[in-house]
Scaffold this motif. Structure first.
Motif, mmCIF file in Angstrom:
data_model
loop_
_atom_site.group_PDB
_atom_site.id
_atom_site.type_symbol
_atom_site.label_atom_id
_atom_site.label_comp_id
_atom_site.label_asym_id
_atom_site.label_seq_id
_atom_site.Cartn_x
_atom_site.Cartn_y
_atom_site.Cartn_z
ATOM 1 N N GLU A 1 1.346 -9.978 8.417
ATOM 2 C CA GLU A 1 0.041 -9.376 8.673
ATOM 3 C C GLU A 1 0.203 -8.025 9.362
ATOM 4 O OE1 GLU A 1 -2.584 -11.907 10.843
ATOM 5 O OE2 GLU A 1 -4.350 -10.782 10.177
ATOM 6 N N GLU A 2 1.156 -7.978 10.299
ATOM 7 C CA GLU A 2 1.412 -6.723 11.031
ATOM 8 C C GLU A 2 1.895 -5.620 10.097
ATOM 9 O OE1 GLU A 2 2.024 -6.446 15.056
ATOM 10 O OE2 GLU A 2 0.129 -7.323 14.372
ATOM 11 N N SER A 3 2.743 -6.002 9.124
ATOM 12 C CA SER A 3 3.313 -4.953 8.261
ATOM 13 C C SER A 3 2.357 -4.571 7.129
ATOM 14 C CB SER A 3 4.673 -5.377 7.703
ATOM 15 O OG SER A 3 4.530 -6.539 6.932
ATOM 16 N N ALA A 4 1.397 -5.448 6.813
ATOM 17 C CA ALA A 4 0.465 -5.133 5.722
ATOM 18 C C ALA A 4 -0.504 -4.048 6.159
ATOM 19 C CB ALA A 4 -0.300 -6.390 5.331
ATOM 20 N N LEU A 5 -0.978 -3.275 5.191
ATOM 21 C CA LEU A 5 -1.965 -2.245 5.510
ATOM 22 C C LEU A 5 -3.323 -2.902 5.700
ATOM 23 C CD1 LEU A 5 -0.990 0.626 3.076
ATOM 24 C CD2 LEU A 5 -1.068 0.737 5.573
ATOM 25 N N ASP A 6 -4.006 -2.523 6.769
ATOM 26 C CA ASP A 6 -5.353 -3.009 6.991
ATOM 27 C C ASP A 6 -6.292 -2.061 6.242
ATOM 28 O OD1 ASP A 6 -7.838 -3.612 7.856
ATOM 29 O OD2 ASP A 6 -7.419 -3.395 10.012
ATOM 30 N N GLU A 7 -6.800 -2.554 5.117
ATOM 31 C CA GLU A 7 -7.567 -1.655 4.252
ATOM 32 C C GLU A 7 -8.957 -1.335 4.812
ATOM 33 O OE1 GLU A 7 -7.079 -1.948 0.017
ATOM 34 O OE2 GLU A 7 -5.273 -3.165 0.270
ATOM 35 N N LEU B 1 14.738 7.977 9.901
ATOM 36 C CA LEU B 1 14.554 7.115 11.067
ATOM 37 C C LEU B 1 14.571 7.964 12.325
ATOM 38 C CD1 LEU B 1 16.956 4.195 10.036
ATOM 39 C CD2 LEU B 1 14.463 4.294 9.805
ATOM 40 N N GLY B 2 13.680 7.666 13.236
ATOM 41 C CA GLY B 2 13.639 8.409 14.496
ATOM 42 C C GLY B 2 12.292 8.210 15.151
ATOM 43 N N GLU B 3 12.222 8.537 16.391
ATOM 44 C CA GLU B 3 10.979 8.453 17.160
ATOM 45 C C GLU B 3 10.706 9.805 17.792
ATOM 46 O OE1 GLU B 3 8.499 6.408 17.813
ATOM 47 O OE2 GLU B 3 9.279 4.932 16.403
ATOM 48 N N PRO B 4 9.560 10.433 17.593
ATOM 49 C CA PRO B 4 8.470 9.958 16.746
ATOM 50 C C PRO B 4 8.878 10.011 15.277
ATOM 51 C CG PRO B 4 8.071 12.228 17.391
ATOM 52 C CD PRO B 4 9.317 11.792 18.100
ATOM 53 N N GLY B 5 8.086 9.382 14.418
ATOM 54 C CA GLY B 5 8.379 9.392 12.986
ATOM 55 C C GLY B 5 8.308 10.811 12.436
ATOM 56 N N CYS B 6 9.004 11.023 11.325
ATOM 57 C CA CYS B 6 9.096 12.378 10.768
ATOM 58 C C CYS B 6 7.716 12.952 10.433
ATOM 59 C CB CYS B 6 9.977 12.354 9.525
ATOM 60 S SG CYS B 6 10.288 13.991 8.880
ATOM 61 N N LEU C 1 12.138 -0.092 1.265
ATOM 62 C CA LEU C 1 11.998 1.341 1.566
ATOM 63 C C LEU C 1 10.533 1.732 1.699
ATOM 64 C CD1 LEU C 1 14.665 2.832 -0.881
ATOM 65 C CD2 LEU C 1 14.831 2.617 1.619
ATOM 66 N N ILE C 2 9.682 1.176 0.848
ATOM 67 C CA ILE C 2 8.278 1.593 0.890
ATOM 68 C C ILE C 2 7.620 1.193 2.212
ATOM 69 C CG2 ILE C 2 7.215 -0.425 -0.213
ATOM 70 C CD1 ILE C 2 5.857 2.295 -1.761
ATOM 71 N N GLN C 3 8.100 0.106 2.804
ATOM 72 C CA GLN C 3 7.511 -0.317 4.088
ATOM 73 C C GLN C 3 7.829 0.698 5.195
ATOM 74 O OE1 GLN C 3 5.590 -3.360 4.584
ATOM 75 N NE2 GLN C 3 4.996 -2.147 6.364
ATOM 76 N N PHE C 4 9.063 1.216 5.178
ATOM 77 C CA PHE C 4 9.405 2.255 6.158
ATOM 78 C C PHE C 4 8.456 3.451 5.999
ATOM 79 C CE2 PHE C 4 13.552 0.076 5.915
ATOM 80 C CZ PHE C 4 13.969 0.069 7.241
ATOM 81 N N ALA C 5 8.206 3.836 4.731
ATOM 82 C CA ALA C 5 7.362 5.016 4.469
ATOM 83 C C ALA C 5 5.919 4.758 4.900
ATOM 84 C CB ALA C 5 7.428 5.363 2.978
ATOM 85 N N ILE C 6 5.430 3.554 4.617
ATOM 86 C CA ILE C 6 4.062 3.194 5.012
ATOM 87 C C ILE C 6 3.943 3.212 6.536
ATOM 88 C CG2 ILE C 6 2.472 1.228 5.146
ATOM 89 C CD1 ILE C 6 3.309 0.532 2.254
ATOM 90 N N ASP C 7 4.926 2.622 7.208
ATOM 91 C CA ASP C 7 4.885 2.575 8.676
ATOM 92 C C ASP C 7 4.863 3.992 9.251
ATOM 93 O OD1 ASP C 7 4.971 -0.157 8.490
ATOM 94 O OD2 ASP C 7 7.078 -0.364 9.093
ATOM 95 N N GLU C 8 5.659 4.874 8.641
ATOM 96 C CA GLU C 8 5.723 6.262 9.133
ATOM 97 C C GLU C 8 4.360 6.960 8.965
ATOM 98 O OE1 GLU C 8 9.213 8.407 7.607
ATOM 99 O OE2 GLU C 8 8.049 10.259 7.791
ATOM 100 N N ALA C 9 3.740 6.749 7.795
ATOM 101 C CA ALA C 9 2.449 7.400 7.534
ATOM 102 C C ALA C 9 1.349 6.789 8.403
ATOM 103 C CB ALA C 9 2.094 7.264 6.062
ATOM 104 N N ARG C 10 1.433 5.498 8.616
ATOM 105 C CA ARG C 10 0.433 4.829 9.457
ATOM 106 C C ARG C 10 0.533 5.347 10.894
ATOM 107 N NH1 ARG C 10 0.124 -1.548 8.838
ATOM 108 N NH2 ARG C 10 2.351 -1.308 9.114
ATOM 109 N N ALA C 11 1.768 5.477 11.385
ATOM 110 C CA ALA C 11 1.959 5.984 12.756
ATOM 111 C C ALA C 11 1.464 7.423 12.882
ATOM 112 C CB ALA C 11 3.439 5.900 13.138
ATOM 113 N N ALA C 12 1.481 8.164 11.759
ATOM 114 C CA ALA C 12 1.031 9.558 11.796
ATOM 115 C C ALA C 12 -0.493 9.656 11.678
ATOM 116 C CB ALA C 12 1.698 10.349 10.669
ATOM 117 N N GLY C 13 -1.155 8.521 11.476
ATOM 118 C CA GLY C 13 -2.620 8.492 11.501
ATOM 119 C C GLY C 13 -3.301 8.941 10.218
ATOM 120 N N VAL C 14 -2.613 8.863 9.062
ATOM 121 C CA VAL C 14 -3.307 9.278 7.840
ATOM 122 C C VAL C 14 -4.385 8.253 7.486
ATOM 123 C CG1 VAL C 14 -1.272 10.499 6.958
ATOM 124 C CG2 VAL C 14 -1.764 8.216 6.129
ATOM 125 N N GLU C 15 -5.471 8.752 6.891
ATOM 126 C CA GLU C 15 -6.611 7.870 6.595
ATOM 127 C C GLU C 15 -6.505 7.241 5.220
ATOM 128 O OE1 GLU C 15 -10.399 9.994 7.125
ATOM 129 O OE2 GLU C 15 -9.289 11.279 8.501
#
Ligand code: UTP
Length: 292
Positions: free
Chosen positions: A93-99, A141-146, A39-53
């Motif tokens: 590597e793709e799913s990991a956060l690039d710090e 789930l949806g595009e764009p992310g919530c 579940l946390i990976q879905f949340a991370i992906d959503e936040a990453r797609a939203a451009g949070v720093e």
């Protein structure tokens, strides 16, 4: 417009996850997978797609597996490559956060005193401007992310607290924060109140708050002043309610498909939904359903 930029996402992940015992005795709820994706990976992906720093994870000392999961594991990737599993290594590597592009911070909530308290624990770690709060057990789930959709909407919204919302059956109002809706404008539902877990007969609407929020930074001082509410916990909705006169509040009717993965039924539904998108699992499902 700059002051409305959402640069930080807070992930409260310190709860006990009692509804998933005994699984959560050994595995944090936020690491439970839908098929193979936690579940946390879905949340991370959503936040990453939203451009949070910056992502701030509010966790508990017994849930160190979450930090272990979130941080990249170069050693594991190397081991996979050495075993001829370069593709898997690449996927990790793709799913990991690039710090180097997203800051990752962990803070502890030593006792699960409520969602509002968990958010307050992140106070000193947030960047200036409004903050997003993402509850990983609400899978959307949806595009764009919530979160992307909400951040875009927030820029045009007169209210400074924006919460994801959806209609629920009246008999379920006791499970949610419920908005007192005053007017509707497209996907925005302006509200003059929000009450945590009202009895169905007392609920002012059936519009429920779900696990995505974009909040004015004054939420932290409102939470500091907040006494425990429903269930003896410091409720995020009570902190939000405190600021309504100053800031306004709107519910945002999300476009995505939401699953309550904090509950077993919701997790099961999410699993079926995701399985059905994949031809291999969809075929298994079809065969299973057709069986006498
Ligand atoms: P929930 O109320 O769904 O999670 O909180 P829970 O308390 O862990 O689950 P149950 O009811 O016992 O099964 C939603 C999110 O808020 C976090 C949880 O980890 C979850 O991601 N949370 C909740 C905190 O971080 N701290 C808290 O004190 C409470």
């Amino acid at each position: 417009m700059k002051t409305k930029m959402v640069r930080t996402a807070i992930f409260p992940v310190a709860g006990l996850g009692t509804r998933f015992l005994p699984a959560t005795k050994g595995t944090p709820k936020e690491l439970l997978p839908v098929i193979d994706k936690p579940l946390i990976q879905f949340a991370i992906d959503e936040a990453r797609a939203a451009g949070v720093e910056r992502m701030v994870f509010v966790t508990h000392p017994t849930k160190s597996a979450i930090e272990h999961y979130v941080r990249d594991d170069a050693e594991l990737r190397e081991a996979l490559k050495a075993h001829g599993k370069a593709r898997l290594a690449h996927e990790l590597e793709e799913s990991a956060l690039d710090e180097s592009s997203t800051e990752v911070i962990f803070v502890m909530q030593n006792e699960p005193l409520g969602l509002g308290h968990a958010v307050l624990c992140a106070k000193t770690q947030v960047l200036p401007g409004p903050v997003a709060v993402v509850l990983p057990d609400d899978l959307i789930l949806g595009e764009p992310g919530c979160l992307s959709e909400m951040i875009e909407a927030y820029a045009t919204c007169s209210a400074k607290h924006l919460v994801a919302a959806m209609e629920v059956p009246r008999e379920l109002t006791e499970r949610y924060g419920i908005l007192s809706v005053t007017s509707q404008e497209g996907q925005f539902f302006h509200a003059d109140g929000v009450v945590e877990k009202p009895a169905p007969a007392k609920a002012r609407s059936c519009l429920a708050v779900i696990g995505r929020y974009i909040l004015d930074p004054s939420i932290f001082s409102d939470l500091e002043a907040q006494a425990p509410g429903a269930g003896g916990e410091i409720q995020l909705t009570d902190g939000i309610a405190r600021g309504i006169d100053r800031l306004g509040l709107a519910g945002f009717s999300i476009s995505g498909h939401r699953f309550d993965c904090g509950s077993k039924v919701g997790m099961f539904e999410a699993t079926l939904f995701v399985a059905n998108q994949n031809p291999i699992y969809a075929e298994v499902l079809r065969r299973y359903c057709a069986a006498p």
